[in-house]
Design an enzyme around this catalytic site. Structure first.
Site, short mmCIF file in Angstrom:
data_model
loop_
_atom_site.label_atom_id
_atom_site.label_comp_id
_atom_site.label_asym_id
_atom_site.label_seq_id
_atom_site.Cartn_x
_atom_site.Cartn_y
_atom_site.Cartn_z
NE ARG A 53 83.29 -68.09 -19.97
CZ ARG A 53 84.38 -69.01 -19.34
NH1 ARG A 53 85.01 -68.55 -18.92
NH2 ARG A 53 84.77 -69.66 -20.24
N GLY A 54 80.94 -71.16 -19.83
CA GLY A 54 81.94 -71.94 -18.99
C GLY A 54 80.77 -72.69 -18.50
CB ALA A 55 80.27 -76.36 -20.79
NE ARG A 90 76.82 -68.80 -24.46
CZ ARG A 90 77.93 -69.67 -24.43
NH1 ARG A 90 78.85 -69.34 -23.35
NH2 ARG A 90 79.04 -69.72 -25.44
CD GLN A 206 86.00 -66.77 -24.83
OE1 GLN A 206 86.35 -66.82 -26.02
NE2 GLN A 206 84.42 -67.62 -25.02
CG ASP A 247 81.12 -76.24 -24.34
OD1 ASP A 247 82.20 -75.72 -24.46
OD2 ASP A 247 80.40 -75.36 -23.24
CG ASN A 257 86.26 -76.81 -25.91
OD1 ASN A 257 85.87 -76.71 -24.95
ND2 ASN A 257 87.85 -75.88 -25.55
CE LYS A 258 84.14 -70.40 -27.13
NZ LYS A 258 82.85 -70.11 -27.73
#
Ligand code: MRU
Length: 366
Positions: A53-55, A90, A206, A247, A257-258
């Site tokens: 995960r993570g852009a 995603r 996370q 992201d 972002n998150k």
């Protein structure tokens, strides 16, 4: 980054490129387990289930996913199907589409038998560039941290710089270094005393699981806080700066972002705390001007909200239900922070105001 004395990246080639190695991030921080991805379907599943995960990292995984598909079948139809499958995993992070398009553009003009090798080379180039971009973000961010530290009142000089971060924008979210955590690693290694407030980042935690794991392994002092504590800490002068990843960044400087990032930005604005967003150029979506209206926000399973996962004692389940039977959950995974709340963007090309002019000044010559 080093884990138990061994340097690790988050993604690597195995067997000369017949498979792709990754760290299973769903098991961290309690178990460090690697997995081998051997097909485009396995690469797609790894992204969907957040093994990776993570852009930036999902972008590189997607690129290698196309390579795996072309090794089995290098036809146009196979390329199109693999692109579609990976692209659908995603929706929010633009790096995924960017990396897929980059590999497709490279291989499409080639004869089928040349495509898998070309995809491998392009995916590897994307990975290497990501490492270089993140390290450069670290250098630019370090200079900002040094300036903030130097501006503090006399009595606070020499005390650790208190930086708050949300989610995980560290090396686990990229290939190495990270985006928001890169300046923190650079600061720590340069001897600038730094302490990190780590938002736990419900629902998937996370921050508590991945950011705390990374910082701990690197020896960076840090404290995990619940997501709602940041505003209180800012009101009491306990946060010198906020730094997060993104992201997707619009050409106007809005950042996605998150979930929960926006609330941190509002609290930072209200308390005069600088709010920085760290990003590689691959995160900018030049086609979008209004992040709130135009960025697709991933809705994940309500079960991530209604249950919570952790390290079970022997014989206990890995997740438990938090809510009464029958209560529903809703789980938007990201939110948009408008550019006006962002003090500056920290990119591999330098620091810019969060605005169209700011981004143009850095990237127009690209
Ligand atoms: O849902 P995730 O864990 O993929 O979300 C990750 C983030 O929100 C990061 O902050 C973002 O990808 C930028 S990191 C380099």
């Amino acid at each position: 980054m080093n884990i138990d004395g061994r340097p690790w990246r988050t993604i690597w080639l195995e067997e000369g490129g017949r498979s792709v190695g990754v760290i299973d991030q769903t098991l961290l921080p309690h178990r460090f387990v690697t997995r081998s991805l051997t097909s485009v379907e396995e690469a797609a599943e790894a992204i969907v289930t957040m093994v990776v995960r993570g852009a930036p990292l999902i972008g590189v995984t997607g690129a290698y996913g196309l390579m795996l598909a072309l090794q089995t079948d290098p036809s146009d139809a196979s390329l199109a199907a693999a692109f579609e499958r990976l692209d659908a995993t995603r929706p929010t992070a633009i790096n995924l589409r960017w990396a897929l398009e980059r590999v497709r553009a490279k291989v499409l003009p080639l004869a089928p038998q040349q495509r898998a090798e070309a995809a491998k080379a392009e995916a590897a180039a994307i990975a290497e560039e990501d490492v270089a971009m993140c390290e450069a973000i670290g250098d630019h961010g370090l200079r900002l941290f040094q300036e903030i530290a130097a501006r503090r009142p006399e009595e606070r000089r020499g005390q650790p710089l208190n930086v708050l971060t949300h989610c995980n924008a560290g090396w686990l979210a990229t290939v190495d270094w990270g985006t928001a955590l890169a300046p923190i690693y650079k600061a720590h290694r340069s001897g600038l005393p730094i302490h990190v407030w780590v938002d736990e980042t419900r629902p998937r935690n996370q921050g508590a699981s991945l950011t705390a794991f990374e910082l701990g392994r690197e020896g960076v002092p840090h404290t995990v806080i619940v997501d709602n504590a940041g505003g209180h800490l800012m009101q009491h002068g306990q946060v010198d700066a906020v730094i997060v990843g993104t992201d997707r960044t619009t050409r106007t400087g809005d950042v996605c972002n998150k979930i929960g990032t926006y609330l941190k930005a509002l609290a930072a604005h209200d308390n005069g705390v600088p709010f920085y967003v760290a990003l590689p150029g691959s995160t900018i979506d030049w086609s979008i001007g209004d992040g709130v209206k135009e960025i697709p926000i991933e809705a994940r399973s309500p079960l991530e909200v209604t249950r919570i996962a952790g390290k079970p004692a022997a014989g206990e389940p890995t997740s438990v239900q938090l809510v009464p039977d029958g209560s529903d959950g809703f789980n938007p995974a990201f939110d948009v922070t408008p550019a006006r709340l962002v003090t500056a963007l920290i990119t591999e090309r330098g620091v810019a105001p969060a605005s169209e002019a700011g981004l143009q000044a850095l990237y127009a010559a690209a």
